[in-house]
Design an enzyme around this catalytic site. Structure first.
Site, PDB file in Angstrom:
ATOM      1  CE1 TYR A 323       0.894   0.998   4.422  1.00 41.89           C
ATOM      2  CE2 TYR A 323       0.676  -1.398   4.376  1.00 41.89           C
ATOM      3  CZ  TYR A 323       1.108  -0.246   5.001  1.00 41.89           C
ATOM      4  OH  TYR A 323       1.769  -0.326   6.195  1.00 41.89           O
ATOM      5  N   GLY A 337       9.875  -0.935  10.493  1.00 48.76           N
ATOM      6  CA  GLY A 337       8.723  -0.164  10.051  1.00 48.76           C
ATOM      7  C   GLY A 337       7.567  -0.093  11.025  1.00 48.76           C
ATOM      8  CG  HIS A 341       0.732   5.448  12.222  1.00 47.63           C
ATOM      9  ND1 HIS A 341      -0.517   5.411  11.640  1.00 47.63           N
ATOM     10  CD2 HIS A 341       1.255   4.206  12.070  1.00 47.63           C
ATOM     11  CE1 HIS A 341      -0.744   4.211  11.157  1.00 47.63           C
ATOM     12  NE2 HIS A 341       0.317   3.446  11.408  1.00 47.63           N
ATOM     13  CG  HIS A 357      -0.294  -3.619   7.389  1.00 45.18           C
ATOM     14  ND1 HIS A 357      -1.317  -2.711   7.202  1.00 45.18           N
ATOM     15  CD2 HIS A 357      -0.462  -4.575   6.430  1.00 45.18           C
ATOM     16  CE1 HIS A 357      -2.061  -3.098   6.174  1.00 45.18           C
ATOM     17  NE2 HIS A 357      -1.570  -4.217   5.689  1.00 45.18           N
ATOM     18  CB  CYS A 359       1.808   0.811  13.043  1.00 45.81           C
ATOM     19  SG  CYS A 359       3.090   0.933  11.776  1.00 45.81           S
ATOM     20  CG  ASN A 361      -3.283   1.711  13.465  1.00 43.15           C
ATOM     21  OD1 ASN A 361      -4.061   1.198  12.671  1.00 43.15           O
ATOM     22  ND2 ASN A 361      -2.009   1.896  13.179  1.00 43.15           N
TER      23      ASN A 361
END
Length: 423
Positions: A323, A337, A341, A357, A359, A361
């Site tokens: 993406y 990664g 965020h 994925h 992270c 969120n």
């Protein structure tokens, strides 16, 4: 981030080819001997020394010998000075002067084994070391050595230090050094002896090597005390390595540690608890990585912050994970990664379901608030996910217990941690 690019982000006395050489030295190049094992006095605390001849009763004593040996050539610019003196004597003064008359400043190692110049010596330059000592009977002794440093080598490693002057970091900020290519295992102890850290107020610490010698972290047994000043010198310049390469430059920085700010995420509740100076500030609902792309469990630190960025994963081998997405208030946690965020698309499941994925969120509003509060080096601990944090995937110094961490040192670590290497 750091002093050179990496994936989108930016030896010691034992290693020297002088008295403390990795490859050995002259027959008489040994460490200084001191009364009752006490360290040598620094050059700035020189005692008065006369020039009268030695007492005849002691004239047969061995001559004070300085290392590197007189006439030595092609010495590394990382050379340290040491001396062998008659039993019962002690060093009172040491000076090192370049051929043009410039005096070199330096400091004794804390154990008195050698004197370390404050800056790397110059390539292809003649130096004279003069050591004054007081003998057991009070007589004055002096030894000198003139040696020449090597020409600048052609093959050097690259290095980085992830710490910058006058910056303020979180309590979990490790001292992070990086080397390309990595330091061979046989050379790490020598290199580690040239990596100097001093803290104010004093706090013990240790180094830990990861990622095949491409990185080393320094931390204390616990998070740094708020308000700590950390002064670092990675004295790599001119260090000879077993692979034929040499250290490229010295790097140094003095930085501050700010308030104690910590984030704790529990997958069971899908909540982030945010603390400052031990007090709970707020709880934030989160969505972590789904089962196919779980978030890492362990203690990480904020490595960099970007108010806006683009996540582009089109090179992922799994088409389902490809993406291109604009991201706000991104705070990097791993090289792989994982970030904290803003994820407005998952706000409806935050606190209840994992859909990311990997992270962390949070909502747009919470991400903006958190971004305004954090600093690089603030720690975050995530627990209860399907994947354990991999050492070296980010600044993972705090993901190990202290007893596990010290096992990664190339040198023995005293119980509780080591103090500063320089007096």
């Amino acid at each position: 981030m750091g002093m050179f690019a990496r994936a989108g982000a930016t030896v010691g006395a034992l290693s020297l080819m002088a008295s403390l050489a990795l490859t050995g030295c002259g027959d008489d190049q040994k460490k200084a001997e001191f009364v009752d094992g006490a360290p040598a006095v620094g050059s700035s605390v020189a005692a008065e020394t006369g020039t009268a001849p030695a007492d005849p009763a002691t004239s047969a004593d061995p001559t004070l010998k300085v290392s590197p040996a007189d006439g030595a050539k092609n010495r590394p610019v990382s050379t340290e000075i040491s001396a062998k003196i008659p039993e019962g004597g002690k060093v009172t003064d040491l000076t090192l002067t370049a051929a043009n008359g410039d005096k070199v400043e330096g400091r004794w190692r804390a154990d008195g084994s050698s004197w370390v110049p404050n800056k790397p010596l110059k390539f292809g330059t003649r130096y004279t070391a003069t050591v004054n000592a007081a003998g057991a009977g009070g007589e004055t002794r002096q030894g000198t050595s003139t040696f020449t440093t090597m020409a600048k080598p052609k093959s050097m490693i690259a290095s980085g230090l992830y710490l910058f002057d006058d910056k303020t970091y979180g309590v979990g900020m490790p001292v992070v050094t990086e080397f390309h290519p990595g330091i061979p295992e046989k050379d790490r102890a020598a290199v580690q002896k040239r990596m100097f850290v001093r803290t104010d107020p004093p706090q013990p610490g240790a180094w830990h090597w990861v990622s095949n010698g491409t990185q080393a972290y320094y931390r204390a047994p616990e998070y740094w005390k708020p308000g700590t000043t950390i002064s670092v010198r990675i004295a790599l310049a001119g260090i000879p390595l077993s692979n034929g390469k040499y250290g490229n430059v010295d790097r140094s920085a003095t930085a501050k540690i700010g308030r104690a700010f910590e984030m704790k995420v529990d997958n069971a509740t899908k909540q982030m608890s945010v603390f400052q100076d031990g007090q709970l500030l707020r709880k934030i609902p989160v969505s972590l990585g789904k089962k196919s792309t779980p978030s890492s469990s362990g203690t990480m630190v904020v490595m960099e912050k970007k108010e806006s960025t683009v996540f582009d994963t089109r090179d992922d081998p799994d088409p389902a994970n490809r993406y291109v997405t604009e991201i706000d208030f991104a705070q990097r946690l791993t090289w792989g990664g994982e970030y904290i965020h803003a994820a407005p698309w998952s706000e409806h499941v935050q606190g209840r379901q994992n859909v990311s994925h990997g992270c962390v969120n949070v909502s747009m509003a919470q991400a903006k608030w958190l971004f305004s509060q954090t600093r690089v080096g603030d720690p975050i601990t995530i627990k209860g996910t399907e994947r354990k944090l991999v050492q070296g995937n980010g600044w993972t110094a705090w993901s190990l217990s202290w007893s596990e961490f010290v096992k990664g040192s190339a040198l023995p670590v005293p119980e509780g941690g080591a103090g500063p290497a320089l007096a």
